[in-house]
Design an enzyme around this catalytic site. Structure first.
Site: not given
Ligand code: 13P
Length: 334
Positions: A184, A226
């Site tokens: 991510e 992600k």
């Molecule tokens: P949000 O969808 O609120 O951005 O959270 C996703 C997430 O896991 C951030 O690390």
């Protein structure tokens, strides 16, 4: 097919996505405080985050009847993976519903020394041992979030490279331990930048991430990406439409994300539930060689949390709100 590949594909099975419920104690307190401002005066007392209140809230989400039609996996926080629901460990409880348990393994984004306003995600120390334990506790996948800020002179090459390196080291350890890594790199929506600037920074960041993943021999068929959507900064005077966001997002990913990656699961990053649903719909209307799905935290939870407001008597209304939003987000992947 390898187990990791099967897990990655199951997480992005058609019409399914991930619920990010891995807020740290500090972050979940912020979410609880937000409903105090929104809810009617009867709820002004507020909720204090404790292991018990956190579990009561998360049990409301996880026990929602039918949620498994839309949710393939849940990302848990260290506290939650050790808790029980109805006499079963949380991962076991989810497994019995046909939902995979995941775990946030990073230790948060901290100030990058010498780089004002830029962050490096920490948590590589002892990560092998922690992954071994999480696997025993039932985790099938993991998450590590890197944060990239757009601003005057930012992001620097140093911040991008440091975070890309950490993501690759994390992903390698996950695959070694038979856990699917969710990679991510989040380019934040904060700031007055426009869509084009977000596109440039997202491209630069993802290029660095995939270079490092290659260098550290990550099997790309056994990860999920992600990312943020390519979107206008929150304070920008010009807000791009869903169609413009979708076009810029898919163009960016086609340029930098290899086809072997089985799925892209977007974060919502501060978009409202409706925006995150509408933008995902537009993205799927264009489509790409990967499954294009969700791993939303706030966009899936906000309405349910507001409806719940910490009250036992609100559980069924909150679950209804959660189920309806999950259904809409799932439909966005059609
Ligand atoms: P949000 O969808 O609120 O951005 O959270 C996703 C997430 O896991 C951030 O690390």
């Amino acid at each position: 097919m390898s187990t990791l590949k099967q897990t990655a594909q199951a997480l992005v099975a058609p019409h399914k996505g991930i619920l990010a419920a891995d807020e740290s104690s500090k972050t979940i307190q912020k979410r609880f405080d937000k409903i105090k401002d929104l809810a009617s005066s009867a709820y002004k007392i507020g909720i204090t985050s404790t292991p018990e209140t956190n579990l009561a809230y998360r049990k409301m989400l996880f026990s929602t009847s039918g949620i498994e039609q839309y949710i393939s996996g849940v990302i848990l926080y260290d506290e939650t993976i050790r808790q029980e629901i109805d006499g079963q460990s949380v991962p076991k409880y989810l497994e019995n519903k046909g939902i995979l348990a995941g775990i946030k393994v990073d230790k948060g984004a901290w100030r990058l020394p010498n780089f004002e306003d830029e962050k490096i995600t920490e948590g590589l120390d002892n990560l092998r041992d922690r992954l071994t334990e999480y696997k025993e506790l039932g985790a099938k996948f993991a998450k590590w979030r890197a944060v990239i800020n757009i601003g005057e002179g930012m992001p620097t090459e140093a911040a991008i490279l440091a975070n890309a390196h950490a993501l690759a080291r994390y992903a390698a350890l996950c695959q070694e331990q038979d856990i699917v890594p969710i990679v991510e790199p989040e380019v934040l929506m904060d700031g007055p930048h426009d869509l084009q600037r977000c596109k440039e920074v997202t491209t630069q960041t993802l290029k660095a991430v995939f270079d490092e993943l290659k260098l550290y021999k990550i099997d790309l068929e056994e990860i999920l990406l992600k990312p943020n959507m390519v979107i206008s900064g929150k304070e920008s005077s010009v807000q791009a439409s869903a169609e413009e966001i979708a076009k810029a997002t898919i163009e960016t990913f086609k340029e930098v994300v290899p086809q072997e990656v089985p799925g892209i699961v977007f974060l919502s990053g501060g978009q409202t539930p409706d925006q995150a649903t509408e933008n995902l719909t537009a993205i799927n209307q264009i489509g790409g060689p990967w499954q294009l799905s969700y791993s939303y935290g706030r966009a899936l939870q906000d309405e349910a949390l507001t409806a719940w407001a910490g009250k036992e008597e609100n559980i069924s209304a909150a679950q209804e709100a959660f189920l309806q939003r999950a259904r809409k987000v799932s439909e966005a992947c059609s």
